[in-house]
Write a protein that holds these residues in place. Structure first.
Motif, PDB file in Angstrom:
ATOM      1  N   GLN A  94       0.803  -1.217   0.000  1.00 55.39           N
ATOM      2  CA  GLN A  94       0.000   0.000   0.000  1.00 55.39           C
ATOM      3  C   GLN A  94       0.838   1.270   0.000  1.00 55.39           C
ATOM      4  OE1 GLN A  94      -2.398  -0.937   3.462  1.00 55.39           O
ATOM      5  NE2 GLN A  94      -4.179  -1.441   2.198  1.00 55.39           N
ATOM      6  N   VAL A  95       2.017   1.237   0.617  1.00 58.67           N
ATOM      7  CA  VAL A  95       2.846   2.451   0.642  1.00 58.67           C
ATOM      8  C   VAL A  95       3.694   2.584  -0.621  1.00 58.67           C
ATOM      9  CG1 VAL A  95       3.002   2.416   3.153  1.00 58.67           C
ATOM     10  CG2 VAL A  95       4.833   1.399   1.818  1.00 58.67           C
ATOM     11  N   ARG A  96       3.871   1.503  -1.348  1.00 55.39           N
ATOM     12  CA  ARG A  96       4.763   1.501  -2.511  1.00 55.39           C
ATOM     13  C   ARG A  96       4.292   2.500  -3.563  1.00 55.39           C
ATOM     14  NH1 ARG A  96       5.727  -4.210  -3.490  1.00 55.39           N
ATOM     15  NH2 ARG A  96       7.262  -3.956  -1.809  1.00 55.39           N
ATOM     16  N   GLY A  97       5.261   3.047  -4.296  1.00 61.77           N
ATOM     17  CA  GLY A  97       4.950   4.066  -5.294  1.00 61.77           C
ATOM     18  C   GLY A  97       4.601   5.368  -4.602  1.00 61.77           C
ATOM     19  N   GLN A  98       3.403   5.874  -4.861  1.00 60.17           N
ATOM     20  CA  GLN A  98       2.898   7.047  -4.146  1.00 60.17           C
ATOM     21  C   GLN A  98       1.740   6.669  -3.226  1.00 60.17           C
ATOM     22  OE1 GLN A  98       4.218  10.072  -4.202  1.00 60.17           O
ATOM     23  NE2 GLN A  98       5.795   9.413  -5.627  1.00 60.17           N
ATOM     24  N   GLY A  99       1.594   5.355  -2.982  1.00 60.00           N
ATOM     25  CA  GLY A  99       0.480   4.883  -2.177  1.00 60.00           C
ATOM     26  C   GLY A  99       0.493   5.381  -0.748  1.00 60.00           C
ATOM     27  N   TRP A 100       1.680   5.702  -0.221  1.00 62.84           N
ATOM     28  CA  TRP A 100       1.771   6.202   1.152  1.00 62.84           C
ATOM     29  C   TRP A 100       0.912   7.446   1.351  1.00 62.84           C
ATOM     30  CZ3 TRP A 100       3.394  11.161   1.922  1.00 62.84           C
ATOM     31  CH2 TRP A 100       4.027  11.774   0.830  1.00 62.84           C
ATOM     32  N   ALA A 101       0.764   8.246   0.265  1.00 61.83           N
ATOM     33  CA  ALA A 101       0.007   9.497   0.362  1.00 61.83           C
ATOM     34  C   ALA A 101      -1.477   9.273   0.557  1.00 61.83           C
ATOM     35  CB  ALA A 101       0.245  10.349  -0.883  1.00 61.83           C
ATOM     36  N   ASP A 102      -1.960   8.043   0.362  1.00 60.67           N
ATOM     37  CA  ASP A 102      -3.376   7.760   0.585  1.00 60.67           C
ATOM     38  C   ASP A 102      -3.763   7.967   2.042  1.00 60.67           C
ATOM     39  OD1 ASP A 102      -3.688   7.119  -2.066  1.00 60.67           O
ATOM     40  OD2 ASP A 102      -3.533   4.952  -1.767  1.00 60.67           O
ATOM     41  N   ALA A 103      -2.779   7.904   2.949  1.00 59.64           N
ATOM     42  CA  ALA A 103      -3.054   8.112   4.370  1.00 59.64           C
ATOM     43  C   ALA A 103      -3.045   9.587   4.747  1.00 59.64           C
ATOM     44  CB  ALA A 103      -2.041   7.355   5.232  1.00 59.64           C
ATOM     45  N   VAL A 104      -2.674  10.453   3.806  1.00 61.23           N
ATOM     46  CA  VAL A 104      -2.654  11.898   4.042  1.00 61.23           C
ATOM     47  C   VAL A 104      -3.997  12.487   3.636  1.00 61.23           C
ATOM     48  CG1 VAL A 104      -1.567  14.093   3.398  1.00 61.23           C
ATOM     49  CG2 VAL A 104      -0.174  12.035   3.691  1.00 61.23           C
ATOM     50  N   ASN A 105      -4.505  13.411   4.419  1.00 60.99           N
ATOM     51  CA  ASN A 105      -5.763  14.065   4.080  1.00 60.99           C
ATOM     52  C   ASN A 105      -5.671  14.649   2.664  1.00 60.99           C
ATOM     53  OD1 ASN A 105      -7.717  16.419   3.891  1.00 60.99           O
ATOM     54  ND2 ASN A 105      -8.271  15.634   5.902  1.00 60.99           N
ATOM     55  N   PRO A 106      -6.650  14.357   1.791  1.00 62.42           N
ATOM     56  CA  PRO A 106      -6.597  14.827   0.402  1.00 62.42           C
ATOM     57  C   PRO A 106      -6.384  16.327   0.263  1.00 62.42           C
ATOM     58  CG  PRO A 106      -8.348  13.222   0.657  1.00 62.42           C
ATOM     59  CD  PRO A 106      -7.834  13.508   2.048  1.00 62.42           C
ATOM     60  N   ALA A 107      -6.908  17.112   1.197  1.00 61.57           N
ATOM     61  CA  ALA A 107      -6.759  18.563   1.118  1.00 61.57           C
ATOM     62  C   ALA A 107      -5.321  19.008   1.329  1.00 61.57           C
ATOM     63  CB  ALA A 107      -7.667  19.238   2.144  1.00 61.57           C
ATOM     64  N   ASP A 108      -4.517  18.166   1.993  1.00 64.92           N
ATOM     65  CA  ASP A 108      -3.134  18.539   2.309  1.00 64.92           C
ATOM     66  C   ASP A 108      -2.120  18.023   1.288  1.00 64.92           C
ATOM     67  OD1 ASP A 108      -4.189  19.639   4.630  1.00 64.92           O
ATOM     68  OD2 ASP A 108      -3.828  17.825   5.805  1.00 64.92           O
ATOM     69  N   ARG A 109      -2.534  17.128   0.417  1.00 68.40           N
ATOM     70  CA  ARG A 109      -1.593  16.475  -0.495  1.00 68.40           C
ATOM     71  C   ARG A 109      -0.908  17.423  -1.476  1.00 68.40           C
ATOM     72  NH1 ARG A 109      -5.443  11.241  -1.804  1.00 68.40           N
ATOM     73  NH2 ARG A 109      -5.638  10.554   0.372  1.00 68.40           N
ATOM     74  N   PRO A 110      -1.631  18.342  -2.132  1.00 70.86           N
ATOM     75  CA  PRO A 110      -0.950  19.229  -3.091  1.00 70.86           C
ATOM     76  C   PRO A 110       0.167  20.050  -2.470  1.00 70.86           C
ATOM     77  CG  PRO A 110      -3.326  19.305  -3.411  1.00 70.86           C
ATOM     78  CD  PRO A 110      -3.099  18.563  -2.130  1.00 70.86           C
ATOM     79  N   ALA A 111      -0.055  20.558  -1.267  1.00 71.42           N
ATOM     80  CA  ALA A 111       0.951  21.410  -0.621  1.00 71.42           C
ATOM     81  C   ALA A 111       2.202  20.631  -0.247  1.00 71.42           C
ATOM     82  CB  ALA A 111       0.361  22.073   0.625  1.00 71.42           C
ATOM     83  N   ILE A 112       2.029  19.414   0.300  1.00 75.25           N
ATOM     84  CA  ILE A 112       3.219  18.669   0.696  1.00 75.25           C
ATOM     85  C   ILE A 112       3.960  18.135  -0.519  1.00 75.25           C
ATOM     86  CG2 ILE A 112       2.238  18.048   2.923  1.00 75.25           C
ATOM     87  CD1 ILE A 112       1.856  15.208   1.870  1.00 75.25           C
ATOM     88  N   ALA A 113       3.225  17.834  -1.603  1.00 78.02           N
ATOM     89  CA  ALA A 113       3.882  17.385  -2.830  1.00 78.02           C
ATOM     90  C   ALA A 113       4.733  18.501  -3.414  1.00 78.02           C
ATOM     91  CB  ALA A 113       2.843  16.920  -3.843  1.00 78.02           C
ATOM     92  N   ALA A 114       4.189  19.719  -3.419  1.00 78.21           N
ATOM     93  CA  ALA A 114       4.917  20.865  -3.956  1.00 78.21           C
ATOM     94  C   ALA A 114       6.143  21.175  -3.100  1.00 78.21           C
ATOM     95  CB  ALA A 114       3.999  22.083  -4.032  1.00 78.21           C
ATOM     96  N   ALA A 115       5.980  21.118  -1.773  1.00 75.75           N
ATOM     97  CA  ALA A 115       7.102  21.411  -0.872  1.00 75.75           C
ATOM     98  C   ALA A 115       8.192  20.356  -0.999  1.00 75.75           C
ATOM     99  CB  ALA A 115       6.603  21.481   0.575  1.00 75.75           C
TER     100      ALA A 115
END
Length: 206
Positions: free
Chosen positions: A58-79
């Protein structure tokens, strides 16, 4: 140290996990997360799996981000991308869904370790539970705004309507405010619901 030069992988060493104010030393065998430099895809994140209950698959690839709140994903990806491209420290705050189904705020901070050629060899950092702090700040802002709404108008009905809207979804998914008029009758001032369709149903019931 790169764990497999042939596959161009790096490691991320979690030096410490600050969980609800307590410093926990990372376990020597489980403090490494491996990812592919070329793609940025994760291969495994043991500490992350321990927090979120995700499997290796589940964490492999970018799957780990599924546990991050969807609203927060763009900001942490950009950072994260900015830190990687500039080879500078990274710092981000986001909500994580934990293994028990709850969600808490965390701060992730990391700095790159460069090799003799100036290329990133690994990242070292901390993962800090800041949920109590963030929620205290949110409550403070909520109450300050509620006070401003109450005193913003001499029209008490208008003020109460604004306050009702302000309560959703911070306090609840649904909120209604009633008053009692001079004749002793209950008067619905406002109804608010996170789902507009359900809000219409509630209004029709009253």
């Amino acid at each position: 140290q790169p764990i497999d030069q042939g596959l161009n992988r790096l490691v991320v060493r979690v030096l410490a996990v600050l969980d609800r104010g307590a410093l926990a030393e990372a376990r020597a065998a489980d403090d490494v997360a491996a990812y592919d430099v070329a793609t940025g895809h994760v291969e495994d994140m043991p500490e992350w799996r321990a927090f979120t209950g995700q499997t290796v698959e589940q964490v492999r690839g970018q799957g780990w981000a599924d546990a991050v709140n969807p609203a927060d994903r763009p900001a942490i990806a950009a950072a994260g991308l900015r830190a990687y491209q500039t080879k500078r420290p990274y710092d981000g705050e986001f909500r994580v869904r934990l293994a028990d189904g709850s969600e808490r705020w965390y701060r992730s901070s990391a700095a790159p370790v460069l090799d003799e050629n100036g290329e990133i060899r690994e990242w070292v950092g901390t993962f800090t539970d800041i949920d109590d702090q963030r929620r205290a700040e949110e409550r403070k802002l909520f109450l300050e705004q509620a006070s401003r709404l109450l005193y913003a108008s001499f029209d008490y009905a208008a003020a109460l309507r604004e306050l009702t809207r302000h309560c959703v979804p911070f306090l609840a998914d649904y909120c209604s405010v009633d008053t009692v008029d001079d004749a002793g009758q209950i008067v619905r001032v406002e109804t608010a619901h996170v789902d507009p369709a359900k809000e219409r149903v509630v209004r029709e019931l009253w």
